[in-house]
Write a protein that holds these residues in place. Structure first.
Motif, PDB file in Angstrom:
ATOM      1  N   SER A 136     -11.265  52.703  50.214  1.00 28.97           N
ATOM      2  CA  SER A 136     -10.912  52.834  48.875  1.00 28.97           C
ATOM      3  C   SER A 136     -12.471  53.481  48.314  1.00 28.97           C
ATOM      4  O   SER A 136     -12.376  54.170  47.425  1.00 28.97           O
ATOM      5  CB  SER A 136     -10.553  51.375  47.989  1.00 28.97           C
ATOM      6  N   GLY A 137     -13.678  52.729  48.669  1.00 31.72           N
ATOM      7  CA  GLY A 137     -14.893  53.156  48.185  1.00 31.72           C
ATOM      8  C   GLY A 137     -15.244  54.549  48.518  1.00 31.72           C
ATOM      9  O   GLY A 137     -15.819  55.312  47.753  1.00 31.72           O
ATOM     10  N   TYR A 138     -14.742  54.717  49.929  1.00 28.26           N
ATOM     11  CA  TYR A 138     -14.849  56.379  50.460  1.00 28.26           C
ATOM     12  C   TYR A 138     -13.966  57.249  49.577  1.00 28.26           C
ATOM     13  O   TYR A 138     -14.576  58.569  49.429  1.00 28.26           O
ATOM     14  CB  TYR A 138     -14.500  56.505  51.854  1.00 28.26           C
ATOM     15  N   ALA A 139     -12.609  57.127  49.170  1.00 26.64           N
ATOM     16  CA  ALA A 139     -11.954  57.935  48.557  1.00 26.64           C
ATOM     17  C   ALA A 139     -12.548  58.095  47.045  1.00 26.64           C
ATOM     18  O   ALA A 139     -12.338  59.306  46.668  1.00 26.64           O
ATOM     19  CB  ALA A 139     -10.685  57.385  48.582  1.00 26.64           C
ATOM     20  N   ARG A 140     -13.456  57.220  46.498  1.00 27.03           N
ATOM     21  CA  ARG A 140     -13.725  57.264  45.113  1.00 27.03           C
ATOM     22  C   ARG A 140     -15.322  58.004  45.202  1.00 27.03           C
ATOM     23  O   ARG A 140     -15.388  58.687  44.341  1.00 27.03           O
ATOM     24  CB  ARG A 140     -13.962  55.679  44.702  1.00 27.03           C
ATOM     25  N   THR A 141     -16.110  57.614  46.482  1.00 31.12           N
ATOM     26  CA  THR A 141     -17.206  58.140  46.072  1.00 31.12           C
ATOM     27  C   THR A 141     -18.027  59.071  47.088  1.00 31.12           C
ATOM     28  O   THR A 141     -19.216  59.603  47.221  1.00 31.12           O
ATOM     29  CB  THR A 141     -18.210  56.856  46.179  1.00 31.12           C
ATOM     30  N   HIS A 142     -16.818  59.230  48.093  1.00 28.17           N
ATOM     31  CA  HIS A 142     -17.320  60.097  49.212  1.00 28.17           C
ATOM     32  C   HIS A 142     -18.292  59.553  50.213  1.00 28.17           C
ATOM     33  O   HIS A 142     -18.700  59.979  51.442  1.00 28.17           O
ATOM     34  CB  HIS A 142     -17.846  61.571  49.092  1.00 28.17           C
ATOM     35  N   LEU A 143     -18.571  58.155  50.033  1.00 31.89           N
ATOM     36  CA  LEU A 143     -19.633  57.372  50.918  1.00 31.89           C
ATOM     37  C   LEU A 143     -18.817  56.088  51.712  1.00 31.89           C
ATOM     38  O   LEU A 143     -18.070  55.464  50.891  1.00 31.89           O
ATOM     39  CB  LEU A 143     -20.667  56.878  49.995  1.00 31.89           C
TER      40      LEU A 143
ATOM     41  N   VAL B 150     -10.235  36.284  35.589  1.00 33.74           N
ATOM     42  CA  VAL B 150     -11.163  37.443  34.499  1.00 33.74           C
ATOM     43  C   VAL B 150     -10.949  38.641  34.934  1.00 33.74           C
ATOM     44  O   VAL B 150     -11.002  39.600  34.096  1.00 33.74           O
ATOM     45  CB  VAL B 150     -12.589  36.733  34.854  1.00 33.74           C
ATOM     46  N   SER B 151     -11.055  39.179  36.315  1.00 33.22           N
ATOM     47  CA  SER B 151     -11.139  40.751  36.436  1.00 33.22           C
ATOM     48  C   SER B 151      -9.901  41.077  37.264  1.00 33.22           C
ATOM     49  O   SER B 151      -9.773  42.492  37.212  1.00 33.22           O
ATOM     50  CB  SER B 151     -12.232  41.040  37.703  1.00 33.22           C
ATOM     51  N   GLY B 152      -9.014  40.314  37.698  1.00 30.82           N
ATOM     52  CA  GLY B 152      -7.616  40.767  38.276  1.00 30.82           C
ATOM     53  C   GLY B 152      -8.027  41.160  39.649  1.00 30.82           C
ATOM     54  O   GLY B 152      -6.922  41.744  40.086  1.00 30.82           O
ATOM     55  N   VAL B 153      -8.972  41.026  40.081  1.00 31.92           N
ATOM     56  CA  VAL B 153      -9.362  41.026  41.593  1.00 31.92           C
ATOM     57  C   VAL B 153     -10.272  40.106  42.058  1.00 31.92           C
ATOM     58  O   VAL B 153     -10.748  39.246  41.481  1.00 31.92           O
ATOM     59  CB  VAL B 153     -10.237  42.601  41.950  1.00 31.92           C
ATOM     60  N   ILE B 154     -10.010  39.887  43.457  1.00 33.01           N
ATOM     61  CA  ILE B 154     -10.767  38.787  44.236  1.00 33.01           C
ATOM     62  C   ILE B 154     -12.230  39.260  44.236  1.00 33.01           C
ATOM     63  O   ILE B 154     -13.030  37.978  43.815  1.00 33.01           O
ATOM     64  CB  ILE B 154     -10.134  38.495  45.593  1.00 33.01           C
ATOM     65  N   GLN B 155     -12.824  40.255  44.549  1.00 35.97           N
ATOM     66  CA  GLN B 155     -13.904  40.533  44.193  1.00 35.97           C
ATOM     67  C   GLN B 155     -14.244  41.925  43.624  1.00 35.97           C
ATOM     68  O   GLN B 155     -13.691  43.098  44.326  1.00 35.97           O
ATOM     69  CB  GLN B 155     -14.593  40.520  45.765  1.00 35.97           C
ATOM     70  N   PRO B 156     -14.773  41.967  42.600  1.00 42.03           N
ATOM     71  CA  PRO B 156     -15.112  43.219  41.808  1.00 42.03           C
ATOM     72  C   PRO B 156     -15.815  44.162  42.782  1.00 42.03           C
ATOM     73  O   PRO B 156     -16.597  43.711  43.468  1.00 42.03           O
ATOM     74  CB  PRO B 156     -15.879  42.899  40.686  1.00 42.03           C
ATOM     75  N   ASN B 157     -15.487  45.524  42.658  1.00 36.74           N
ATOM     76  CA  ASN B 157     -16.387  46.486  43.197  1.00 36.74           C
ATOM     77  C   ASN B 157     -17.805  46.597  42.860  1.00 36.74           C
ATOM     78  O   ASN B 157     -18.033  46.506  41.736  1.00 36.74           O
ATOM     79  CB  ASN B 157     -15.492  47.680  43.000  1.00 36.74           C
ATOM     80  N   SER B 158     -18.574  47.088  43.527  1.00 31.64           N
ATOM     81  CA  SER B 158     -19.908  47.403  43.481  1.00 31.64           C
ATOM     82  C   SER B 158     -20.159  48.803  42.355  1.00 31.64           C
ATOM     83  O   SER B 158     -19.129  49.674  42.474  1.00 31.64           O
ATOM     84  CB  SER B 158     -20.597  47.756  44.680  1.00 31.64           C
ATOM     85  N   THR B 159     -20.985  48.608  41.477  1.00 38.29           N
ATOM     86  CA  THR B 159     -21.207  49.887  40.576  1.00 38.29           C
ATOM     87  C   THR B 159     -22.200  50.636  40.980  1.00 38.29           C
ATOM     88  O   THR B 159     -22.824  51.410  40.137  1.00 38.29           O
ATOM     89  CB  THR B 159     -21.148  49.180  39.272  1.00 38.29           C
ATOM     90  N   LEU B 160     -22.763  50.334  42.157  1.00 37.62           N
ATOM     91  CA  LEU B 160     -23.918  51.168  42.552  1.00 37.62           C
ATOM     92  C   LEU B 160     -23.842  52.788  42.743  1.00 37.62           C
ATOM     93  O   LEU B 160     -24.500  53.335  42.638  1.00 37.62           O
ATOM     94  CB  LEU B 160     -24.241  50.546  43.897  1.00 37.62           C
ATOM     95  N   TYR B 161     -22.236  53.038  43.097  1.00 35.44           N
ATOM     96  CA  TYR B 161     -22.356  54.676  43.571  1.00 35.44           C
ATOM     97  C   TYR B 161     -21.203  54.874  42.207  1.00 35.44           C
ATOM     98  O   TYR B 161     -20.233  54.474  42.159  1.00 35.44           O
ATOM     99  CB  TYR B 161     -21.726  54.602  44.702  1.00 35.44           C
ATOM    100  N   ASP B 162     -21.599  56.128  41.808  1.00 33.98           N
ATOM    101  CA  ASP B 162     -20.692  56.800  40.719  1.00 33.98           C
ATOM    102  C   ASP B 162     -19.326  57.407  41.333  1.00 33.98           C
ATOM    103  O   ASP B 162     -19.411  57.929  42.331  1.00 33.98           O
ATOM    104  CB  ASP B 162     -21.479  57.824  40.014  1.00 33.98           C
ATOM    105  N   THR B 163     -18.391  57.669  40.948  1.00 35.18           N
ATOM    106  CA  THR B 163     -17.192  58.152  41.037  1.00 35.18           C
ATOM    107  C   THR B 163     -17.316  59.610  41.289  1.00 35.18           C
ATOM    108  O   THR B 163     -17.773  60.384  40.277  1.00 35.18           O
ATOM    109  CB  THR B 163     -16.006  57.862  40.246  1.00 35.18           C
ATOM    110  N   LEU B 164     -17.086  60.341  42.503  1.00 34.87           N
ATOM    111  CA  LEU B 164     -17.427  61.677  42.714  1.00 34.87           C
ATOM    112  C   LEU B 164     -15.874  62.341  42.944  1.00 34.87           C
ATOM    113  O   LEU B 164     -15.472  62.271  44.310  1.00 34.87           O
ATOM    114  CB  LEU B 164     -18.290  61.851  43.824  1.00 34.87           C
ATOM    115  N   PRO B 165     -15.593  63.145  42.204  1.00 35.82           N
ATOM    116  CA  PRO B 165     -14.200  63.950  42.404  1.00 35.82           C
ATOM    117  C   PRO B 165     -14.227  64.735  43.745  1.00 35.82           C
ATOM    118  O   PRO B 165     -15.476  65.465  43.870  1.00 35.82           O
ATOM    119  CB  PRO B 165     -14.013  64.579  41.176  1.00 35.82           C
ATOM    120  N   TRP B 166     -13.261  64.791  44.486  1.00 35.49           N
ATOM    121  CA  TRP B 166     -13.006  65.959  45.522  1.00 35.49           C
ATOM    122  C   TRP B 166     -12.691  67.287  44.895  1.00 35.49           C
ATOM    123  O   TRP B 166     -12.131  67.508  44.061  1.00 35.49           O
ATOM    124  CB  TRP B 166     -12.209  65.520  46.444  1.00 35.49           C
ATOM    125  N   SER B 167     -13.365  68.249  45.650  1.00 35.80           N
ATOM    126  CA  SER B 167     -13.144  69.606  45.000  1.00 35.80           C
ATOM    127  C   SER B 167     -11.797  69.705  45.555  1.00 35.80           C
ATOM    128  O   SER B 167     -11.251  69.478  46.280  1.00 35.80           O
ATOM    129  CB  SER B 167     -14.327  70.583  45.863  1.00 35.80           C
TER     130      SER B 167
END
Length: 578
Positions: free
Chosen positions: A393-400, A293-310
């Motif tokens: 992967s989550g850290y690179a996307r959200t800084h968290l 269905v999703s193309g991944v084993i476990q979909p990522n959480s959507t709790l945190y928004d993507t935050l671009p690095w300066s």
């Protein structure tokens, strides 16, 4: 007592199959007391921690309630949290008698808000909690009472852990006293008791993963039963219906059943591997569905928004490494609540460093347990790599660095205990093992007490405050606390008795196997005392060995020597004293 052995074959020795000394009444009683201590300690944590004051506990509870309400299981990111559950969290600081019932809060706060990310997991655990809440008619209960009931429903997943630790280490080390100390070591991880005593699918994952690793160790140490093969497949199926952190156990089961027991032919092991994986695959259907269905084993959480690095900045390996160390080590041993009530960093760092150093230095010494130790280590490392990959992967996307929690390693807690036991056994000389057991048991108790004290200090204002806020009242809380303390004292005493008995058995084995000229005149000197004499090549009797059950040193790691309770018998027939 029967003894069978498969000789060593260099560094990659096959398993040595030895009839372990029978678990006698004293050892069984000690194990039962340790189990009662651990279960009652988890129950105490369930009553001690304020409602919803554990990682994601309100979301776990919310997902069970949604199933009761017919809300099905939405795609990740689409489920919301009931407002009445969020409001209920605010009542945790109130006296218990002033808190609202579930039906009252439902009526006052009927809406939904936020995101419940638990639908990224399979729904089986939540269906179980929903069934429990429905059975007790939770709508008419206070919210804190309903949460406590859901917490206590998880005690069924606690029960296998002491047994799994005891038997796994007993078989790997051939040491009954090491098995008891291993079971008691569960008390030295307060975070484990805290998580097992909360509403969380972690409890189901931990319980069934303990069964998987235990049965895998049984297979690696010579268990040829089809029941064990089917059992490990069934346990794998259940653990796969709980949480994605258990996915590395698929490879563990496949490798273990394919390569062990070596007394079986390759064809037999292939058939058993197919059977175990077919049974376990039933639980893997959820993850296969995610891939489709999703193309991944476990979909990522959507709790945190993507935050671009300066501009000019980006993910830092150094910063992430600091998060890894502080996050994993502290929240493995004890960082309670929503990771807001930590044990002293000096304590958690010391425990982590000591465990790593001992395992790295001594778990892989040449012995009959080295190959199983390597298999267990690879399983832990696969989980570590998977966790770091996902959190990076989550850290690179959200800084968290979301997801860097030591509790995710509780699915391999039995493997970690087994590795530690093998390492400590290789490190500590035989003559010092009794003293080491006493020190370890004392240390386990102190860490368990420290964990409770830390949570108490952060949450409550004195003893009277916890009694007023406890969902089961002063009498109920006092009863659970006294039960945990009483079982703990009993377990400590019974385990010490068994450790001392093992030490006495070793001393007796040394006497009966010593040449007569070392024992002095009148002892086996040919003057009618042949019944008690032993020649240097005559094994101590099985009856004598059984009489002092619990003796240590069941195998000699470097020589292929097999030890029958107290007596070590080599293939050449000589006897050596442990």
């Amino acid at each position: 007592m029967a003894l069978t052995a498969t000789p060593n074959s260099g560094d990659c020795a096959d398993e040595v199959e030895v009839s372990l000394p029978r678990a006698r009444r004293g050892e069984k009683l000690a194990l039962a007391a340790i189990t009662a201590t651990f279960v009652s300690l988890v129950a105490f944590w369930a009553a001690l921690a304020p409602m919803f004051d554990a990682p994601d506990e309100n979301n776990h509870f919310n997902s069970a309630v949604r199933l009761i309400d017919g809300g099905a299981w939405p795609e990740p990111g689409e489920a919301q949290v009931a407002d009445w559950i969020l409001i209920a969290s605010e009542q945790a600081g109130m006296p218990a008698t002033e808190r609202s019932t579930v039906s009252e809060l439902r009526e006052l706060h009927p809406g939904y808000s936020g995101i419940d990310q638990m639908t990224q997991h399979p729904p089986v655990y939540y269906a179980y909690i929903a069934a429990v809440l429905t059975a007790i008619d939770y709508d008419d209960m206070r919210v804190d009472e309903a949460v406590l009931a859901a917490r206590l429903a998880g005690l069924i997943f606690v029960l296998p852990l002491p047994l799994a630790a005891w038997d796994s280490v007993r078989r790997l080390t051939r040491s009954p006293r090491a098995g008891l100390v291993a079971a008691a070591s569960l008390l030295a991880v307060p975070q484990l008791a805290h998580i097992m005593g909360s509403v969380s699918n972690d409890s189901m994952a931990i319980g069934f993963s303990a069964l998987v690793i235990w049965l895998g160790i049984r297979i690696m140490t010579g268990d040829t039963s089809w029941i064990t093969t089917g059992g490990i497949g069934l346990a794998l199926a259940f653990v796969l219906t709980s949480k994605g952190t258990a996915l590395p156990l698929v490879a563990f089961v496949a490798v273990v059943v394919l390569f062990w027991p070596r007394v079986l032919s390759l064809r037999q092991r292939l058939w058993r591997t197919v059977a175990a994986m077919a049974i376990g695959g039933i639980g893997g259907a959820w993850w296969l569905r995610n891939l489709i269905v999703s193309g991944v084993i476990q979909p990522n959480s959507t709790l945190y928004d993507t935050l671009p690095w300066s501009e000019g900045t980006g993910p830092s390996v150094l910063e992430f490494s600091e998060y890894v160390w502080s996050g994993l080590s502290r929240s493995f041993w004890g960082n309670f609540g929503w990771l807001a009530h930590p044990m002293p960093e000096a304590v958690t760092s010391l425990l982590t460093v000591v465990c790593f150093a001992v395992i790295a230095g001594y778990a892989y010494r040449r012995s009959n347990a080295r190959v199983p130790a390597l298999v267990l280590t690879v399983t832990v490392l696969v989980l570590l790599v998977a966790l770091l990959s996902r959190t990076w992967s989550g850290y690179a996307r959200t800084h968290l660095p979301a997801g860097l929690q030591g509790r995710y390693f509780f699915v391999v807690i039995i493997a970690l205990i087994a590795l530690s036991a093998i390492a400590w056994r290789n490190l500590v000389p035989v003559a010092e093992r009794t003293r080491a057991c006493y020190l370890l048991l004392t240390g386990f108790a102190l860490v368990a007490i420290l964990g409770v004290y830390i949570e108490w200090r952060y949450i409550y204002d004195g003893f009277s405050d916890v009694l007023v806020r406890s969902p089961i009242g002063a009498w109920g809380f006092g009863f659970i606390g006294l039960a945990a303390a009483g079982f703990g004292v009993l377990a400590f005493a019974l385990t010490v008795v068994q450790v001392r008995a093992a030490n006495n058995a070793l001393a007796a084995a040394e006497v009966v196997s010593r040449p007569s000229d070392e024992l002095g005149p009148g002892v086996g000197d040919g003057d009618g005392d042949s019944a008690t004499a032993r020649t240097p090549t005559e094994p101590a009797s099985v009856d004598a060995a059984d009489a002092c059950a619990g003796a240590d040193d069941m195998t000699y790691p470097d020589s292929g020597t097999v030890v029958l309770d107290d007596a070590a018998v080599t293939s050449e027939g000589d006897t050596r004293t442990p």
